[in-house]
Each structure stands twice: as C-alpha cells, then as structure tokens.
Design an enzyme around this catalytic site. Structure first.
Site, PDB file in Angstrom:
ATOM      1  N   ARG A 162      -1.780   2.666  85.130  1.00 55.14           N
ATOM      2  CA  ARG A 162      -0.646   2.055  84.423  1.00 55.14           C
ATOM      3  C   ARG A 162      -0.165   0.788  85.132  1.00 55.14           C
ATOM      4  O   ARG A 162      -0.405  -0.316  84.670  1.00 55.14           O
ATOM      5  CB  ARG A 162       0.493   3.093  84.308  1.00 55.14           C
ATOM      6  N   HIS A 221       5.239  -2.628  96.204  1.00 54.18           N
ATOM      7  CA  HIS A 221       4.187  -3.617  95.922  1.00 54.18           C
ATOM      8  C   HIS A 221       3.895  -4.364  97.226  1.00 54.18           C
ATOM      9  O   HIS A 221       4.726  -4.412  98.138  1.00 54.18           O
ATOM     10  CB  HIS A 221       4.638  -4.544  94.788  1.00 54.18           C
ATOM     11  N   CYS A 253       3.590  -6.457  88.281  1.00 57.82           N
ATOM     12  CA  CYS A 253       4.475  -6.315  87.114  1.00 57.82           C
ATOM     13  C   CYS A 253       4.452  -7.620  86.334  1.00 57.82           C
ATOM     14  O   CYS A 253       4.665  -8.686  86.902  1.00 57.82           O
ATOM     15  CB  CYS A 253       5.898  -5.987  87.555  1.00 57.82           C
ATOM     16  N   ASN A 265       0.437  -2.549  93.794  1.00 62.69           N
ATOM     17  CA  ASN A 265       1.062  -1.546  94.677  1.00 62.69           C
ATOM     18  C   ASN A 265       0.231  -1.384  95.934  1.00 62.69           C
ATOM     19  O   ASN A 265      -0.943  -1.732  95.974  1.00 62.69           O
ATOM     20  CB  ASN A 265       1.070  -0.179  93.997  1.00 62.69           C
TER      21      ASN A 265
HETATM   22  P1  HMG Z   1      12.714  -4.998  72.062  1.00 55.95           P
HETATM   23  O1  HMG Z   1      11.931  -6.147  71.472  1.00 55.95           O
HETATM   24  O2  HMG Z   1      14.074  -5.269  72.559  1.00 55.95           O
HETATM   25  O3  HMG Z   1      12.746  -3.707  71.111  1.00 55.95           O
HETATM   26  O4  HMG Z   1      11.839  -4.411  73.235  1.00 55.95           O
HETATM   27  P2  HMG Z   1      13.085  -3.461  69.629  1.00 55.95           P
HETATM   28  O5  HMG Z   1      13.567  -2.079  69.552  1.00 55.95           O
HETATM   29  O6  HMG Z   1      13.946  -4.576  69.084  1.00 55.95           O
HETATM   30  O7  HMG Z   1      11.654  -3.523  68.884  1.00 55.95           O
HETATM   31  C1  HMG Z   1      10.964  -4.759  68.681  1.00 55.95           C
HETATM   32  C2  HMG Z   1       9.529  -4.444  68.251  1.00 55.95           C
HETATM   33  O8  HMG Z   1       8.847  -3.689  69.249  1.00 55.95           O
HETATM   34  C3  HMG Z   1       9.464  -3.590  66.967  1.00 55.95           C
HETATM   35  O9  HMG Z   1       8.273  -3.978  66.296  1.00 55.95           O
HETATM   36  C4  HMG Z   1       9.281  -2.202  67.484  1.00 55.95           C
HETATM   37  O10 HMG Z   1       8.620  -1.374  66.555  1.00 55.95           O
HETATM   38  C5  HMG Z   1       8.401  -2.448  68.702  1.00 55.95           C
HETATM   39  P3  HMG Z   1       8.303  -5.031  65.073  1.00 55.95           P
HETATM   40  O11 HMG Z   1       9.273  -4.438  64.092  1.00 55.95           O
HETATM   41  O12 HMG Z   1       8.794  -6.342  65.655  1.00 55.95           O
HETATM   42  O13 HMG Z   1       6.876  -5.081  64.631  1.00 55.95           O
HETATM   43  N1  HMG Z   1       8.584  -1.400  69.726  1.00 55.95           N
HETATM   44  C6  HMG Z   1       7.601  -0.602  70.169  1.00 55.95           C
HETATM   45  N2  HMG Z   1       6.296  -0.515  69.878  1.00 55.95           N
HETATM   46  C7  HMG Z   1       5.580   0.437  70.518  1.00 55.95           C
HETATM   47  N3  HMG Z   1       6.103   1.266  71.451  1.00 55.95           N
HETATM   48  C8  HMG Z   1       7.403   1.201  71.772  1.00 55.95           C
HETATM   49  C9  HMG Z   1       8.202   0.246  71.115  1.00 55.95           C
HETATM   50  N4  HMG Z   1       9.507  -0.072  71.210  1.00 55.95           N
HETATM   51  C10 HMG Z   1       9.724  -1.072  70.341  1.00 55.95           C
HETATM   52  N5  HMG Z   1       7.904   2.026  72.699  1.00 55.95           N
HETATM   53  C11 HMG Z   1      11.088  -2.768  74.795  1.00 55.95           C
HETATM   54  C12 HMG Z   1      12.292  -3.363  74.064  1.00 55.95           C
HETATM   55  C13 HMG Z   1      11.617  -1.889  75.891  1.00 55.95           C
HETATM   56  C14 HMG Z   1      10.268  -1.966  73.822  1.00 55.95           C
HETATM   57  C15 HMG Z   1      10.260  -3.943  75.354  1.00 55.95           C
HETATM   58  O14 HMG Z   1      11.084  -4.754  76.133  1.00 55.95           O
HETATM   59  C16 HMG Z   1       9.104  -3.482  76.173  1.00 55.95           C
HETATM   60  O15 HMG Z   1       8.155  -2.888  75.676  1.00 55.95           O
HETATM   61  N6  HMG Z   1       9.115  -3.789  77.493  1.00 55.95           N
HETATM   62  C17 HMG Z   1       8.061  -3.310  78.354  1.00 55.95           C
HETATM   63  C18 HMG Z   1       8.150  -3.923  79.665  1.00 55.95           C
HETATM   64  C19 HMG Z   1       7.111  -3.316  80.578  1.00 55.95           C
HETATM   65  O16 HMG Z   1       6.285  -2.517  80.186  1.00 55.95           O
HETATM   66  N7  HMG Z   1       7.159  -3.742  81.847  1.00 55.95           N
HETATM   67  C20 HMG Z   1       6.257  -3.228  82.817  1.00 55.95           C
HETATM   68  C21 HMG Z   1       6.559  -1.818  83.209  1.00 55.95           C
HETATM   69  S1  HMG Z   1       7.940  -1.673  84.326  1.00 55.95           S
HETATM   70  C22 HMG Z   1       7.250  -1.979  85.867  1.00 55.95           C
HETATM   71  O17 HMG Z   1       6.116  -2.329  85.962  1.00 55.95           O
HETATM   72  C23 HMG Z   1       8.072  -1.716  87.079  1.00 55.95           C
HETATM   73  C24 HMG Z   1       7.708  -0.401  87.783  1.00 55.95           C
HETATM   74  O18 HMG Z   1       6.347  -0.383  88.135  1.00 55.95           O
HETATM   75  C25 HMG Z   1       8.571  -0.221  89.039  1.00 55.95           C
HETATM   76  C26 HMG Z   1       8.576  -1.444  89.955  1.00 55.95           C
HETATM   77  O19 HMG Z   1       7.488  -1.884  90.385  1.00 55.95           O
HETATM   78  O20 HMG Z   1       9.676  -1.937  90.225  1.00 55.95           O
HETATM   79  C27 HMG Z   1       7.960   0.806  86.860  1.00 55.95           C
HETATM   80 MG    MG Z   2       5.482  -1.295  89.901  1.00 57.59          MG
END
Ligand code: HMG
Ligand code: MG
Length: 304
Positions: A18, A211, A242, A251
């Site tokens: 992931r 990381h 990220c 990481n």
């Molecule tokens: P948004 O645009 O604010 O959400 O995104 P929305 O509710 O307005 O939906 C917009 C569109 O996204 C819609 O589609 C929804 O259906 C779709 P449209 O009508 O435009 O065709 N949608 C989805 N589709 C599939 N699965 C879903 C989903 N939700 C909405 N779950 C949202 C908000 C949170 C979804 C967006 O900002 C997002 O996906 N962000 C992901 C960010 C991410 O993955 N970042 C990396 C992971 S975090 C990380 O790496 C840090 C970590 O490792 C710890 C560290 O290192 O610190 C964990």
């Molecule tokens: Mg991370």
C-alpha cells in the site's frame, strides 16, 4: 546497552503493497498479488494490501478490490486496507478485508492536501466508518501523519500529536500509527514526541511509521523500541512514499527492521531471506533497486 531495554518481540505491519506501491509507477495487478502472496509466506502476520481511496487521487491503488479478492490468503496473516470514508469501507468489506485503517494528520494543511478536509471534519467523517467497521467485526487502526514535521507547516508540536492521538483512540481505534510522513525526524525528537503520547496511551496502542528520506528511520525505530513500542510499520525494499508529501521517500525497509531485530535478539517471526526475495522481485518489476542496504548485501550473498 542491555537487552532488557527492548521488547522481546515486535509486530511488523508490512505496508509495502500500500504505502510502497501507492507512490511508485503503476505495476500490474498480478505483480501486486504475487508480492503479497510471497510476503504471506515469509512469516509476516500483518500486510496492508491496498487502499480504498478515490482512484482519481491515487490511481495506483485503483485495483485494490481485485488484489484483495485474488490473493491467496494465509490463515495467520491479517490483510488490511485504508478506508477514508464509508464509500471506501463498503468496497473494503466487499473485498473481505480483515481490518481497516482510517487516516488523518496533525497538520491542517497536510490534511487538506491529503484527504480534502480539515482535521475536525476528518474525525467526524470517521465516526460512521468506525461504527460500520465495528458492526462488521473489523478492528480499526488509525494513522496520524506529520507527527514530527509537515511539508507545508514545518515543525509539529508533540502536545498536538498527543491530543489527536487521544481523539483517534477515543473514537475506537485499537492502535494509532504515528507517521513521520516526510522522514525528517531524528531520535531525540522522536523521544520527546513519544514521551508526550505515552502519557495518555499504552505502548501497545501506539505504532511507529517512519519514512526514510533523511536516512534516520532505522535510528528512529531503535529509539521507539527502547521506549517500549512494539509495533513497527515497514515497507519491503523500502518502497514508496506519500503522494501528498513531495520528495518524501519510502518507509524504513522491512529487511532493515528484520536485520536490526536479529542483532538485538528481538523476535519478529519473519524470514529475512524470503522478504528480501520478495523485495527484489517487485523492484525488478519497477525497474529499480531496493533502497535497503540489507537487501543489497543479501543480493550478492544469496544471488537474488
Ligand atoms: P473528495 O474529492 O473530497 O471526496 O475526496 P468526495 O466525497 O467529494 O468524492 C469525490 C469523488 O471521489 C466522487 O466521484 C466519489 O465517488 C469519489 P465522482 O462523483 O467525482 O465521480 N470517491 C471515491 N471513490 C472510490 N473510493 C472512495 C471514494 N471516496 C470518494 N473511498 C477522499 C476525499 C478522501 C476520497 C480523497 O481525498 C482521497 O481519496 N484521498 C486519498 C489520499 C491518499 O490516499 N493519500 C495517501 C494515503 S495516506 C498516507 O500515505 C500517509 C500514511 O502512510 C501515514 C504517513 O506516512 O504519515 C498513512
Ligand atoms: Mg506512510
């Protein structure tokens, strides 16, 4: 230094499929499945296998449903995934994940960039996710990003890390994984931050997620182990980063954790050689070398 300072065993959460692959060039679904299948046979007991986020935001994770439904599950392994909202959780449940993870940040700016809402709104959004996950018998892990530094706001206050960690635990997360998202932390800062957090949480409620951008992740893990933390997130071959923390590298490599723990007499249950083989295989797919010195040393030794 004596062995008594350290836990006798640790839990590793393998986040390579992931956190690693979300920030690499896209690889075929089958390559992800093979990676997870190989890791499943290495003795690792928790693999974060995908992420049910918007495919527009993170296209690399768009096939998480196929991945989770096509892997060969090992009975001793927990397969988890990120679920930022109910939409993601429903897809995760259809894919029969064992456990889910929600994620927010200590930094408002990072939260906005990463999940398009404020910290407060993210916590509100998680309430129905947690409720539905619990109804379906799925434990929930929490991630907290930017616990040392934020790419947009600079240094983070340990007090603030403590407050948001408490909110996540109170919401129902069984554990909060503290992320040095940008990989700028050093052991003394890790110590100050963990001291603050451990004033309100038990060590088993906390994991570390470092990381390795500035090469300090292993030293930071060592510091956390000395403070009684016994869950460590790591990524096979040190993959990834990220997408919303520009320039941040992957990481700490799982291979580095395993080698460190061998030297400290800490049980991990995982087989270093098998993990290194899986790491080299996915790196060939990505046309790169593992970032881990341990993997590189093992390559010539084992002719990987
Ligand atoms: P948004 O645009 O604010 O959400 O995104 P929305 O509710 O307005 O939906 C917009 C569109 O996204 C819609 O589609 C929804 O259906 C779709 P449209 O009508 O435009 O065709 N949608 C989805 N589709 C599939 N699965 C879903 C989903 N939700 C909405 N779950 C949202 C908000 C949170 C979804 C967006 O900002 C997002 O996906 N962000 C992901 C960010 C991410 O993955 N970042 C990396 C992971 S975090 C990380 O790496 C840090 C970590 O490792 C710890 C560290 O290192 O610190 C964990
Ligand atoms: Mg991370």
């Amino acid at each position: 230094m004596t062995k008594a300072l350290f836990p006798s065993s640790i839990n590793i959460v393998e986040v390579g499929p992931r956190d690693g692959l979300q920030n690499e060039a896209p690889v075929p679904t089958q390559a992800k499945i093979e990676l997870i299948n190989q890791l499943s046979l290495s003795g690792l007991t928790h693999i974060e296998a995908g992420s049910f986020v918007s495919p527009k935001w993170v296209p690399q994770m768009a096939d998480s449903q196929q991945v989770l439904t096509q892997i060969t599950r090992h009975v001793d392994v927990c397969y988890s995934a990120l679920t930022p909202n109910v939409q993601g959780l429903e897809l995760a449940l259809q894919s029969n994940v064992d456990q889910v993870a929600i994620f927010t940040s200590v930094s408002e700016s990072f939260c906005q960039h990463n999940i398009n809402c404020s910290i407060e709104d993210s916590l509100e959004r998680f309430s129905p996710v947690i409720k539905l996950a619990k109804q379906n018998g799925r434990p929930i892990r929490g991630y907290l990003s930017c616990v040392l530094d934020c790419p947009y706001e600079g240094e983070t206050s340990p007090q603030r890390v403590k407050e948001v960690t408490k909110r996540l635990l109170d919401l129902g997360c069984y554990q909060v994984s503290l992320g040095d998202t940008v990989g700028t932390g050093t052991p003394l800062r890790v110590e100050s931050m963990l001291k603050e957090v451990l004033s309100i949480a038990q060590p088993e409620q906390i994991a570390v997620h470092f990381h390795n951008t500035w090469g300090q992740a292993l030293a930071n893990v060592y510091q956390a182990l000395r403070m009684g933390i016994h869950t460590v997130d790591s990524s096979v071959a040190g993959l990834g980063g990220c997408p919303y923390a520009n320039g941040a590298s992957g990481n700490v490599a799982t291979e580095e954790i395993l080698y460190l723990c061998q030297g400290l007499g800490i049980e991990t249950g995982a087989d270093l050689e098998r993990v290194a083989r899986a790491g080299w295989q996915i790196c060939r797919q990505l046309n790169k070398s593992p970032t881990s010195n341990v993997s590189i040393a093992l390559q010539s030794q084992l002719k990987l």
